[in-house]
Design an enzyme around this catalytic site. Sequence first.
Site, PDB file in Angstrom:
ATOM      1  CE  LYS A 110      22.226  -7.272 -18.454  1.00 33.57           C
ATOM      2  NZ  LYS A 110      21.190  -8.697 -18.010  1.00 33.57           N
TER       3      LYS A 110
HETATM    4  C1  LIG Z   1      22.104  -9.479 -17.309  1.00 33.62           C
HETATM    5  C2  LIG Z   1      21.928 -10.293 -16.132  1.00 33.62           C
HETATM    6  C3  LIG Z   1      23.601 -10.748 -15.334  1.00 33.62           C
HETATM    7  C4  LIG Z   1      24.713 -10.702 -15.808  1.00 33.62           C
HETATM    8  O1  LIG Z   1      24.860  -9.128 -15.427  1.00 33.62           O
HETATM    9  P1  LIG Z   1      26.577  -9.553 -16.326  1.00 33.62           P
HETATM   10  O2  LIG Z   1      27.017  -7.104 -15.476  1.00 33.62           O
HETATM   11  O3  LIG Z   1      26.211  -9.544 -17.900  1.00 33.62           O
HETATM   12  O4  LIG Z   1      27.780  -9.575 -15.341  1.00 33.62           O
HETATM   13  C5  LIG Z   1      22.243 -11.634 -13.972  1.00 33.62           C
HETATM   14  N1  LIG Z   1      21.211 -11.777 -13.478  1.00 33.62           N
HETATM   15  C6  LIG Z   1      20.276 -11.472 -14.752  1.00 33.62           C
HETATM   16  C7  LIG Z   1      19.155 -11.122 -14.265  1.00 33.62           C
HETATM   17  C8  LIG Z   1      20.529 -10.005 -15.713  1.00 33.62           C
HETATM   18  O5  LIG Z   1      19.711 -10.103 -16.504  1.00 33.62           O
END
Ligand SMILES: *Cc1c(COP(=O)(O)O)cnc(C)c1O
Length: 452
Positions: A110
């Site tokens: 993120k």
């Molecule tokens: C947010 C997150 C996901 C999921 O991502 P999306 O964009 O919601 O599909 C997967 N793995 C981790 C470690 C995350 O922080």
Amino acid sequence: MRYISTRGQSEPLGFSAAVATGLAPDGGLYLPETLPDFSPDLARFEKLGYAELCFEFMRVFATDIPAEALRDLVTRSYARFSHPAIAPLVRLDERTHVLELFHGPTLAFKDFALQLLGNLYERQCRERGESINVLGATSGDTGAAAIHGLLGKPGTASFILYPDGRVSPLQERQMACTGAANVHALAIDGSFDDAQAILKELFADQTFRLKNRLSAVNSINLARVLAQCVYYLYAWLRLSRAERAAAEFVVPTGNFGNVLAGWMLTRMGVPLAGFKVATNQNDILHRLFTTGEYRVGAVQPSLAPSMDIQVASNFERLMYYSVGCDAGRVREIMRTFKETGRYRFENFDRGLFSSSRCTDAEIPEIIRRVHRQFGYVADPHTACAFKELSPDRPSVVLATASPAKFPETLRAVLGEEPVHPSLEALKSRPVVKHRLPATAAAVRAYVEQHAV
Ligand SMILES: *Cc1c(COP(=O)(O)O)cnc(C)c1O
């Protein structure tokens, strides 16, 4: 470039306005009015480093930001990543690559979007001479990444709600040990659902929202999807010609934001060959891709908590393209889904997508197998992607979090805890959190008192 809503009933906006707005007023999600064709640029892109590639990509979309300002903003967004490649592509064997997306400040993917979004918000504050207060709720990674995107930025503050005692101790420390005055880690005496309900109530209050210049950081923000396109492009350019034509990108998936970004590239002249949507036991998307029915489920907490979702909000963007960009159809589908909790697509075409589902019982086994087979340590989210790689085509597995974020699970499974220096440093810092009752009134009073 202008941005339109998937539901077709909001005014098109410029890039900066669409980023500032988040969710469109008609309840839809913003998308570019037309998509560019990058195919003539690919040979030139091969030679670029990550930040430079990101700039070249984003300038096509962020047409209301002067090029030099955008270049500076993008460069700063990736300056705090600890790996020189930013998104290194690691080869495990002949057929298997891992795209490591966890070298940012909070060790999860993120950061790719939220570092950039933080800088976009900071610029907006300066341009408009107005402050921004970001209000969000988190069950883990999003809150920490949002906080670090805005850390110490003048004219901004972040207020992140989380359920007290129900996020991992390290995740809490990433939010509550920053030492920054503009960060407010709000530990509420309730569940994640309570936190989300409070948020919904506060955002619905227009007067309160405008007076405090509140902004949300949820995964539907247009800038997040665009920023995430870049690492797919970067990785694809690093594959051989033969691999480019065949490789499947395998993506641990929750809200469908990450994998959607990769797929969007295929509509922009970058022919990625396929995507596997890897869910945990909260499998609304796996059910969709195997049965054609999109049906809301109840969240079961899992070892991969950042994928614990009930509905996959970014799926609406794929749907928009799947129904031939017919916003009326999107409205109809979303209305039925809202009323009945399900929608069945007739003659459902999976297109470039395949899917898999991984239960909590399987995650430890997979972590052990990947460690044995490749000598590679996967975090519980990445483990879901390793469930079943295709035997006859190359795979690029997206590693979405560092295993060091999940020491308890890793110790239980492999008998040793991965460590990361940035997390170790957090352990000696004081935790500064504010405990609040799980009521909108308590959070409202806190925000009124501390908003910038
Ligand atoms: C947010 C997150 C996901 C999921 O991502 P999306 O964009 O919601 O599909 C997967 N793995 C981790 C470690 C995350 O922080």
